[in-house]
Design a protein around this motif. Structure first.
Motif, PDB file in Angstrom:
ATOM      1  N   VAL A 116       0.834  -1.200   0.000  1.00 17.02           N
ATOM      2  CA  VAL A 116       0.000   0.000   0.000  1.00 17.02           C
ATOM      3  C   VAL A 116       0.872   1.253   0.000  1.00 17.02           C
ATOM      4  O   VAL A 116       0.533   2.260  -0.632  1.00 17.02           O
ATOM      5  CB  VAL A 116      -0.958   0.008   1.210  1.00 17.02           C
ATOM      6  CG1 VAL A 116      -1.845   1.251   1.193  1.00 17.02           C
ATOM      7  CG2 VAL A 116      -1.835  -1.247   1.203  1.00 17.02           C
ATOM      8  N   ASN A 117       2.006   1.199   0.672  1.00 13.78           N
ATOM      9  CA  ASN A 117       2.896   2.358   0.736  1.00 13.78           C
ATOM     10  C   ASN A 117       3.502   2.722  -0.612  1.00 13.78           C
ATOM     11  O   ASN A 117       3.482   3.879  -1.039  1.00 13.78           O
ATOM     12  CB  ASN A 117       4.045   2.115   1.717  1.00 13.78           C
ATOM     13  CG  ASN A 117       3.596   1.797   3.112  1.00 13.78           C
ATOM     14  OD1 ASN A 117       3.374   0.646   3.434  1.00 13.78           O
ATOM     15  ND2 ASN A 117       3.473   2.806   3.957  1.00 13.78           N
ATOM     16  N   TRP A 118       4.068   1.724  -1.286  1.00 11.88           N
ATOM     17  CA  TRP A 118       4.920   2.004  -2.436  1.00 11.88           C
ATOM     18  C   TRP A 118       4.202   2.642  -3.630  1.00 11.88           C
ATOM     19  O   TRP A 118       4.773   3.530  -4.281  1.00 11.88           O
ATOM     20  CB  TRP A 118       5.670   0.750  -2.851  1.00 11.88           C
ATOM     21  CG  TRP A 118       6.759   0.411  -1.868  1.00 11.88           C
ATOM     22  CD1 TRP A 118       6.805  -0.659  -1.019  1.00 11.88           C
ATOM     23  CD2 TRP A 118       7.952   1.162  -1.614  1.00 11.88           C
ATOM     24  NE1 TRP A 118       7.941  -0.633  -0.243  1.00 11.88           N
ATOM     25  CE2 TRP A 118       8.665   0.488  -0.596  1.00 11.88           C
ATOM     26  CE3 TRP A 118       8.476   2.335  -2.143  1.00 11.88           C
ATOM     27  CZ2 TRP A 118       9.876   0.948  -0.109  1.00 11.88           C
ATOM     28  CZ3 TRP A 118       9.690   2.806  -1.656  1.00 11.88           C
ATOM     29  CH2 TRP A 118      10.376   2.113  -0.651  1.00 11.88           C
ATOM     30  N   PRO A 119       2.980   2.253  -3.983  1.00 15.22           N
ATOM     31  CA  PRO A 119       2.337   2.948  -5.108  1.00 15.22           C
ATOM     32  C   PRO A 119       2.199   4.446  -4.872  1.00 15.22           C
ATOM     33  O   PRO A 119       2.349   5.240  -5.804  1.00 15.22           O
ATOM     34  CB  PRO A 119       0.962   2.275  -5.205  1.00 15.22           C
ATOM     35  CG  PRO A 119       1.067   1.007  -4.475  1.00 15.22           C
ATOM     36  CD  PRO A 119       2.154   1.159  -3.468  1.00 15.22           C
ATOM     37  N   ILE A 120       1.913   4.841  -3.635  1.00 16.87           N
ATOM     38  CA  ILE A 120       1.796   6.267  -3.321  1.00 16.87           C
ATOM     39  C   ILE A 120       3.166   6.926  -3.387  1.00 16.87           C
ATOM     40  O   ILE A 120       3.336   7.986  -4.006  1.00 16.87           O
ATOM     41  CB  ILE A 120       1.170   6.469  -1.927  1.00 16.87           C
ATOM     42  CG1 ILE A 120      -0.208   5.813  -1.854  1.00 16.87           C
ATOM     43  CG2 ILE A 120       1.072   7.966  -1.601  1.00 16.87           C
ATOM     44  CD1 ILE A 120      -0.834   5.866  -0.479  1.00 16.87           C
ATOM     45  N   THR A 156      -3.404   9.473   1.447  1.00 22.29           N
ATOM     46  CA  THR A 156      -2.384   8.860   2.294  1.00 22.29           C
ATOM     47  C   THR A 156      -2.654   7.360   2.351  1.00 22.29           C
ATOM     48  O   THR A 156      -3.614   6.858   1.751  1.00 22.29           O
ATOM     49  CB  THR A 156      -2.439   9.434   3.715  1.00 22.29           C
ATOM     50  OG1 THR A 156      -3.698   9.063   4.307  1.00 22.29           O
ATOM     51  CG2 THR A 156      -2.315  10.956   3.709  1.00 22.29           C
ATOM     52  N   VAL A 157      -1.824   6.634   3.096  1.00 24.99           N
ATOM     53  CA  VAL A 157      -2.049   5.202   3.293  1.00 24.99           C
ATOM     54  C   VAL A 157      -3.414   4.973   3.938  1.00 24.99           C
ATOM     55  O   VAL A 157      -4.122   4.013   3.612  1.00 24.99           O
ATOM     56  CB  VAL A 157      -0.925   4.599   4.152  1.00 24.99           C
ATOM     57  CG1 VAL A 157      -1.238   3.162   4.531  1.00 24.99           C
ATOM     58  CG2 VAL A 157       0.402   4.668   3.394  1.00 24.99           C
ATOM     59  N   ILE A 158      -3.798   5.838   4.848  1.00 28.68           N
ATOM     60  CA  ILE A 158      -5.105   5.718   5.503  1.00 28.68           C
ATOM     61  C   ILE A 158      -6.230   5.803   4.473  1.00 28.68           C
ATOM     62  O   ILE A 158      -7.170   5.003   4.479  1.00 28.68           O
ATOM     63  CB  ILE A 158      -5.278   6.808   6.578  1.00 28.68           C
ATOM     64  CG1 ILE A 158      -4.294   6.588   7.725  1.00 28.68           C
ATOM     65  CG2 ILE A 158      -6.708   6.822   7.112  1.00 28.68           C
ATOM     66  CD1 ILE A 158      -4.267   7.707   8.740  1.00 28.68           C
ATOM     67  N   GLU A 198       9.012  -4.705  -3.982  1.00 31.34           N
ATOM     68  CA  GLU A 198       9.651  -3.714  -3.128  1.00 31.34           C
ATOM     69  C   GLU A 198       9.806  -4.271  -1.714  1.00 31.34           C
ATOM     70  O   GLU A 198       8.950  -5.007  -1.232  1.00 31.34           O
ATOM     71  CB  GLU A 198       8.814  -2.424  -3.065  1.00 31.34           C
ATOM     72  CG  GLU A 198       8.757  -1.644  -4.371  1.00 31.34           C
ATOM     73  CD  GLU A 198       7.622  -2.105  -5.271  1.00 31.34           C
ATOM     74  OE1 GLU A 198       7.711  -1.872  -6.495  1.00 31.34           O
ATOM     75  OE2 GLU A 198       6.660  -2.707  -4.754  1.00 31.34           O
ATOM     76  N   ARG A 199      10.884  -3.904  -1.085  1.00 23.16           N
ATOM     77  CA  ARG A 199      11.123  -4.339   0.288  1.00 23.16           C
ATOM     78  C   ARG A 199      10.140  -3.651   1.238  1.00 23.16           C
ATOM     79  O   ARG A 199       9.437  -2.714   0.868  1.00 23.16           O
ATOM     80  CB  ARG A 199      12.560  -4.000   0.698  1.00 23.16           C
ATOM     81  CG  ARG A 199      13.626  -4.661  -0.138  1.00 23.16           C
ATOM     82  CD  ARG A 199      14.995  -4.165   0.216  1.00 23.16           C
ATOM     83  NE  ARG A 199      15.314  -4.397   1.618  1.00 23.16           N
ATOM     84  CZ  ARG A 199      16.402  -3.911   2.215  1.00 23.16           C
ATOM     85  NH1 ARG A 199      17.246  -3.151   1.540  1.00 23.16           N
ATOM     86  NH2 ARG A 199      16.632  -4.176   3.484  1.00 23.16           N
TER      87      ARG A 199
END
Length: 305
Positions: A116-120, A156-158, A198-199
């Protein structure tokens, strides 16, 4: 069908609840991670206990006794909702129809633990989730179904996970079971030329470099909000950065350009970031204006020093 639900945390618990609430299929057992000393009981385990369901918590599936126990439930399908424990083929294939696994990305994009983090962070304008046929490779295998959603310019991630992916994905477990029940469930073969891995996104990745383009800086901040949390330094002390907005303006990168009730405007390359909420080292999150007042921050001061 007879189902085994394997999962953890709130997502696993809500998937389990959805299946029980609908009642079309019978959940014959719940598998969760082993208890962790000093940590609260996992929500899926707590919920399963309330419902009187059998609970299994193997650390791995390496021994025959664990596999025999899994087989004893005579399941038709194992639904893997948010799973960190490696599940080998011998365990995955034990149910009549095998296993199906959830992943919060449009596979084969963003394989790995921080999907979820990396696409943003990378500036993507779309994401989604996949239910896929797990293999021994990390998040590899054909997909049963996929769902796509927009990543808004300020998400955001949220926003992406909890407001978009999460609720739709919980409901989709019913579609997953329907596809198996109807027979011949579909297979979407991944284009491996598009695959990315991605890590885990950690603190090292979340360090803000104010000398990067403002789009890069802003994407990093919103793609690590709330976790692991972007951070910079001021007078050698770490400062976590959370809620923010992108604004126009020129100047020297890293310099504070404006301080207001809204927050602190900090220059990057080609624009500024209005920092609204921060977390001083060892403290709780507070309004950026409140922190600025407490440390005597002035226009012209620099971050990243």
């Amino acid at each position: 069908m007879r189902l085994i639900v394997m999962g953890q945390q709130s997502f696993g618990k809500d998937v389990l609840a959805k299946l029980l609430e609908t009642g079309t299929d019978e959940v014959v057992a719940v598998y969760s991670e082993p208890d962790k000393e000093g940590k609260p009981v996992d929500p899926i385990k707590e919920f399963a206990m309330e419902k009187g369901l059998p609970i299994e918590q193997p650390a791995n599936f390496d021994d025959q006794a664990t596999l025999d126990k899994l087989a004893s439930y005579d399941a038709d399908l194992m639904v893997m909702a948010f799973v960190n424990v490696f599940v080998p083929e011998a365990a995955r294939d034990t149910p009549t129809h095998g296993s199906i696994c959830f992943h919060p990305s449009l596979l084969p994009l963003h394989r790995g633990p921080s999907a979820v983090n990396w696409p943003i962070i990378l500036g993507s304008d779309k994401s989604g989730y996949s239910w896929f046929y797990p293999s021994d490779g990390l998040d590899e295998g054909d997909s049963l179904l996929q769902w796509e959603c927009e990543i808004g310019p300020d998400d955001t991630v949220i926003d992406l996970y909890f407001k978009k992916i999460y609720p739709h994905a919980v409901d989709s477990v019913l579609t997953v079971c329907d596809l198996y029940r109807e027979g011949n469930p579909p297979r979407i073969v991944p284009d491996e030329s598009e695959a990315t891995y991605e890590r885990r996104c950690n603190k090292n990745h979340a360090h803000v470099d104010w000398h990067k383009p403002v789009s890069h800086v802003y994407n990093l901040i919103r793609g690590t909000n709330p976790a692991p949390g972007a951070w910079t330094t001021f007078n050698g002390a770490e400062l976590g950065i959370f809620d923010s907005a992108r604004v126009d303006g020129d100047g020297i990168s890293g310099r504070v350009r404006e301080i207001s009730d809204e927050g602190i405007s900090v220059q990057a390359v080609g624009g500024r970031v209005l920092v609204k909420r921060v977390r001083p080292a060892g403290d709780a999150k507070i309004r950026a204006s409140e922190w600025a007042s407490s440390v005597g921050l002035k226009v012209g001061d620099s971050f990243g020093n």
